[in-house]
Scaffold this motif. Structure first.
Motif, PDB file in Angstrom:
ATOM      1  N   GLY A 239       2.379  17.301   0.526  1.00 41.26           N
ATOM      2  CA  GLY A 239       1.746  16.594   1.652  1.00 41.26           C
ATOM      3  C   GLY A 239       2.025  15.166   1.579  1.00 41.26           C
ATOM      4  N   THR A 240       3.491  15.101   1.609  1.00 41.60           N
ATOM      5  CA  THR A 240       4.238  13.833   1.399  1.00 41.60           C
ATOM      6  C   THR A 240       4.113  12.726   2.907  1.00 41.60           C
ATOM      7  N   GLY A 241       3.850  13.603   3.844  1.00 44.56           N
ATOM      8  CA  GLY A 241       3.700  12.554   5.137  1.00 44.56           C
ATOM      9  C   GLY A 241       5.186  11.742   5.372  1.00 44.56           C
ATOM     10  N   ALA A 242       4.916  10.631   5.151  1.00 42.51           N
ATOM     11  CA  ALA A 242       6.162   9.600   5.419  1.00 42.51           C
ATOM     12  C   ALA A 242       6.867   9.380   4.196  1.00 42.51           C
TER      13      ALA A 242
ATOM     14  N   GLU B  62      -5.638  23.320  -6.240  1.00 42.52           N
ATOM     15  CA  GLU B  62      -5.053  25.089  -5.987  1.00 42.52           C
ATOM     16  C   GLU B  62      -3.851  25.008  -5.276  1.00 42.52           C
ATOM     17  N   LEU B  63      -3.496  23.935  -4.371  1.00 45.28           N
ATOM     18  CA  LEU B  63      -2.414  23.686  -3.751  1.00 45.28           C
ATOM     19  C   LEU B  63      -1.149  23.027  -4.763  1.00 45.28           C
ATOM     20  N   CYS B  64      -1.519  22.559  -5.963  1.00 50.08           N
ATOM     21  CA  CYS B  64      -0.621  22.005  -6.421  1.00 50.08           C
ATOM     22  C   CYS B  64      -0.479  22.494  -7.799  1.00 50.08           C
TER      23      CYS B  64
ATOM     24  N   LEU C  68       0.665  -1.293  -0.110  1.00 46.84           N
ATOM     25  CA  LEU C  68       0.175   0.075  -0.048  1.00 46.84           C
ATOM     26  C   LEU C  68       0.883   1.338   0.253  1.00 46.84           C
ATOM     27  N   HIS C  69       2.037   1.209   0.344  1.00 40.75           N
ATOM     28  CA  HIS C  69       2.945   2.275   0.410  1.00 40.75           C
ATOM     29  C   HIS C  69       3.960   2.135  -0.917  1.00 40.75           C
ATOM     30  N   PHE C  70       4.614   1.225  -0.807  1.00 40.21           N
ATOM     31  CA  PHE C  70       6.052   1.016  -1.916  1.00 40.21           C
ATOM     32  C   PHE C  70       5.200   0.821  -3.196  1.00 40.21           C
TER      33      PHE C  70
ATOM     34  N   SER D 236       0.457  13.860  -5.745  1.00 39.62           N
ATOM     35  CA  SER D 236       0.007  13.907  -4.328  1.00 39.62           C
ATOM     36  C   SER D 236      -0.988  12.749  -3.919  1.00 39.62           C
ATOM     37  N   ARG D 237      -1.069  12.583  -2.758  1.00 36.79           N
ATOM     38  CA  ARG D 237      -2.019  11.271  -2.357  1.00 36.79           C
ATOM     39  C   ARG D 237      -2.316  11.579  -0.888  1.00 36.79           C
ATOM     40  N   ALA D 238      -3.738  11.312  -0.811  1.00 38.04           N
ATOM     41  CA  ALA D 238      -4.342  11.524   0.587  1.00 38.04           C
ATOM     42  C   ALA D 238      -4.224  12.717   1.262  1.00 38.04           C
ATOM     43  N   VAL D 239      -4.529  13.868   0.424  1.00 39.01           N
ATOM     44  CA  VAL D 239      -3.985  15.217   1.147  1.00 39.01           C
ATOM     45  C   VAL D 239      -5.346  15.889   1.455  1.00 39.01           C
ATOM     46  N   ALA D 240      -6.088  16.216   0.344  1.00 41.05           N
ATOM     47  CA  ALA D 240      -7.220  17.000   0.259  1.00 41.05           C
ATOM     48  C   ALA D 240      -8.223  16.644  -0.934  1.00 41.05           C
TER      49      ALA D 240
ATOM     50  N   LEU E  33       7.542  17.944   0.391  1.00 45.57           N
ATOM     51  CA  LEU E  33       6.906  18.934   1.007  1.00 45.57           C
ATOM     52  C   LEU E  33       5.966  18.517   2.029  1.00 45.57           C
ATOM     53  N   ASP E  34       6.046  18.981   3.170  1.00 45.46           N
ATOM     54  CA  ASP E  34       4.770  18.692   3.880  1.00 45.46           C
ATOM     55  C   ASP E  34       4.872  19.925   5.228  1.00 45.46           C
ATOM     56  N   ALA E  35       3.676  20.009   5.606  1.00 42.37           N
ATOM     57  CA  ALA E  35       3.462  21.051   6.702  1.00 42.37           C
ATOM     58  C   ALA E  35       3.744  20.795   8.049  1.00 42.37           C
ATOM     59  N   GLN E  36       4.018  19.632   8.290  1.00 47.98           N
ATOM     60  CA  GLN E  36       4.393  19.050   9.563  1.00 47.98           C
ATOM     61  C   GLN E  36       5.927  18.804   9.848  1.00 47.98           C
ATOM     62  N   LYS E  37       6.511  19.540  10.657  1.00 50.07           N
ATOM     63  CA  LYS E  37       7.946  19.675  10.800  1.00 50.07           C
ATOM     64  C   LYS E  37       8.448  18.201  11.357  1.00 50.07           C
TER      65      LYS E  37
ATOM     66  N   HIS F  48      10.091  21.619   4.938  1.00 49.51           N
ATOM     67  CA  HIS F  48       8.730  22.065   5.725  1.00 49.51           C
ATOM     68  C   HIS F  48       8.155  23.333   5.400  1.00 49.51           C
ATOM     69  N   ALA F  49       7.020  23.405   4.942  1.00 47.33           N
ATOM     70  CA  ALA F  49       6.394  24.278   4.477  1.00 47.33           C
ATOM     71  C   ALA F  49       4.668  23.857   3.904  1.00 47.33           C
ATOM     72  N   ARG F  50       3.786  24.930   4.084  1.00 50.25           N
ATOM     73  CA  ARG F  50       2.494  24.816   3.476  1.00 50.25           C
ATOM     74  C   ARG F  50       2.659  25.034   1.960  1.00 50.25           C
ATOM     75  N   ALA F  51       1.954  24.085   1.255  1.00 45.92           N
ATOM     76  CA  ALA F  51       1.957  24.247  -0.332  1.00 45.92           C
ATOM     77  C   ALA F  51       1.757  25.690  -0.738  1.00 45.92           C
ATOM     78  N   GLU F  52       0.587  26.070  -0.178  1.00 42.56           N
ATOM     79  CA  GLU F  52       0.353  27.519  -0.683  1.00 42.56           C
ATOM     80  C   GLU F  52       1.205  28.683  -0.314  1.00 42.56           C
ATOM     81  N   GLU F  53       2.163  28.401   0.572  1.00 42.13           N
ATOM     82  CA  GLU F  53       3.157  29.295   0.863  1.00 42.13           C
ATOM     83  C   GLU F  53       4.267  29.173   0.079  1.00 42.13           C
TER      84      GLU F  53
ATOM     85  N   MET G 270      -4.837  32.074   0.363  1.00 44.32           N
ATOM     86  CA  MET G 270      -4.335  31.360   1.555  1.00 44.32           C
ATOM     87  C   MET G 270      -5.180  30.446   1.996  1.00 44.32           C
ATOM     88  N   PHE G 271      -4.792  29.444   2.790  1.00 43.66           N
ATOM     89  CA  PHE G 271      -5.434  27.996   3.004  1.00 43.66           C
ATOM     90  C   PHE G 271      -6.955  28.406   3.693  1.00 43.66           C
ATOM     91  N   ALA G 272      -7.357  29.081   4.754  1.00 46.26           N
ATOM     92  CA  ALA G 272      -8.582  29.280   5.149  1.00 46.26           C
ATOM     93  C   ALA G 272      -9.272  29.737   3.946  1.00 46.26           C
TER      94      ALA G 272
HETATM   95  N1  SAM Z   1       0.883  11.599   0.895  1.00 44.66           N
HETATM   96  C1  SAM Z   1       1.007  10.644   2.433  1.00 44.66           C
HETATM   97  C2  SAM Z   1       0.627   9.325   2.112  1.00 44.66           C
HETATM   98  O1  SAM Z   1      -0.184   9.171   1.130  1.00 44.66           O
HETATM   99  O2  SAM Z   1       0.917   8.459   2.868  1.00 44.66           O
HETATM  100  C3  SAM Z   1       0.733  11.453   3.347  1.00 44.66           C
HETATM  101  C4  SAM Z   1      -0.745  11.578   3.520  1.00 44.66           C
HETATM  102  S1  SAM Z   1      -1.338  12.458   4.988  1.00 44.66           S
HETATM  103  C5  SAM Z   1      -2.958  11.788   5.424  1.00 44.66           C
HETATM  104  C6  SAM Z   1      -1.671  14.169   4.633  1.00 44.66           C
HETATM  105  C7  SAM Z   1      -0.283  14.830   4.712  1.00 44.66           C
HETATM  106  O3  SAM Z   1      -0.363  16.322   3.962  1.00 44.66           O
HETATM  107  C8  SAM Z   1      -0.004  15.445   6.244  1.00 44.66           C
HETATM  108  O4  SAM Z   1       1.373  14.951   6.639  1.00 44.66           O
HETATM  109  C9  SAM Z   1      -0.248  16.846   6.155  1.00 44.66           C
HETATM  110  O5  SAM Z   1       0.891  17.478   6.900  1.00 44.66           O
HETATM  111  C10 SAM Z   1      -0.003  17.115   4.606  1.00 44.66           C
HETATM  112  N2  SAM Z   1      -0.530  18.468   4.292  1.00 44.66           N
HETATM  113  C11 SAM Z   1      -1.934  18.803   4.502  1.00 44.66           C
HETATM  114  N3  SAM Z   1      -2.177  20.181   3.889  1.00 44.66           N
HETATM  115  C12 SAM Z   1      -0.912  20.599   3.664  1.00 44.66           C
HETATM  116  C13 SAM Z   1      -0.578  21.820   2.883  1.00 44.66           C
HETATM  117  N4  SAM Z   1      -1.357  22.886   2.591  1.00 44.66           N
HETATM  118  N5  SAM Z   1       0.871  21.986   2.844  1.00 44.66           N
HETATM  119  C14 SAM Z   1       1.796  20.941   2.926  1.00 44.66           C
HETATM  120  N6  SAM Z   1       1.414  19.750   3.450  1.00 44.66           N
HETATM  121  C15 SAM Z   1       0.050  19.334   3.617  1.00 44.66           C
END
Ligand code: SAM
Length: 231
Positions: A73-76, A151-153, A50-52, A140-144, A95-99, A121-126, A222-224
């Motif tokens: 939103g690469t996560g792991a 709009e982010l990508c 499911l990952h690799f 991108s996978r599983a982000v929004a 790129l990911d918003a979580q440090k 480490h950044a938010r995509a929109e910034e 902006m994300f909001a």
């Molecule tokens: N892509 C990975 C996967 O499929 O396993 C991780 C998915 S995880 C559910 C969503 C990730 O997107 C989180 O690590 C979160 O921090 C990141 N994320 C959400 N909105 C983001 C944004 N605006 N900019 C950067 N990262 C974002």
């Protein structure tokens, strides 16, 4: 895990030399996942599939060779890092918003000698304010949901490049809902491609948005605002 990766990569027609690197990455993921939340998938066979292998399947669906790729939103590290491990010619930005997640990915890249991978480490929109129209591919996978994700990508992708969104096979409505956003942001939806993760009966879908013209400067917002009023 080794055999599953070997069979899966072979079924995809991909090289198997990097299996030791993928295993080392999986071991670091399992270890770090004990102390921080990186993934809900912990069974080694499921990590392999499911990952690799889900990530690796992308290499058969688009030509990434020598291309610049940003994983938003690469996560792991999925899907971006397996792509770069298997095809070392890819110029990858994770790129990911979580440090903490980016900290983990830096550790993995250091351990594997992947010195050219940018872990940001950044938010995509910034990030897009400085790096707009810079990448051949965004993935991108599983982000929004797609209207938000586009709009982010799409602002990050060069004209002629593509944004590849990994989605489920039930994503028709999502694609329809994003039609206006895609057009506004300079994209054009291509025919989606369904694929099967090797060694499973799981079908996933790749939505391909090609960048046909520059994204107007006012996007991304902006994300909001993106969240409150998706295009
Ligand atoms: N892509 C990975 C996967 O499929 O396993 C991780 C998915 S995880 C559910 C969503 C990730 O997107 C989180 O690590 C979160 O921090 C990141 N994320 C959400 N909105 C983001 C944004 N605006 N900019 C950067 N990262 C974002």
């Amino acid at each position: 895990m080794e055999q599953l990766l070997h069979d899966g990569l072979t079924a995809l027609g991909l090289p198997t030399e990097q299996i030791p690197a993928l295993r080392a990455y999986a071991a670091m993921l399992a270890e770090k996942n004990k102390v921080m939340n990186l993934t809900a998938i912990t069974d080694p066979a499921e990590v392999a599939r499911l990952h690799f292998l889900d990530s690796a399947a992308l290499l058969t669906l688009a030509d990434f060779h020598g291309k610049s790729v940003i994983d938003v939103g690469t996560g792991a590290g999925f899907p971006g890092l397996p792509l770069r491990i298997i095809d070392p010619s890819i110029r990858l930005t994770l790129l990911d918003a979580q440090k903490k997640r980016i900290g983990f990915l830096r550790e993995v890249c250091d351990a594997l000698g992947l010195t050219d991978v940018a872990c940001v480490h950044a938010r995509a929109e910034e990030f897009a304010a400085e790096y707009r129209e810079s990448f051949d591919f965004a993935v991108s996978r599983a982000v929004a949901a797609l209207p938000v994700l586009a709009e982010l990508c799409l602002p990050l992708v060069k004209a002629g490049g593509s944004f590849l969104a990994m989605k489920s096979v039930d994503s028709d409505e999502e694609l329809n809902a994003a039609a206006k956003a895609v057009q506004t942001l300079g994209g054009q939806a291509q025919t989606p491609i369904d694929y099967t993760i090797p060694g499973t009966e799981i079908r996933h879908r790749l939505l391909i948005l090609t960048k046909i013209s520059k994204t107007p400067e006012k996007f991304p917002r902006m994300f909001a605002k993106i969240k409150k009023n998706p295009l």
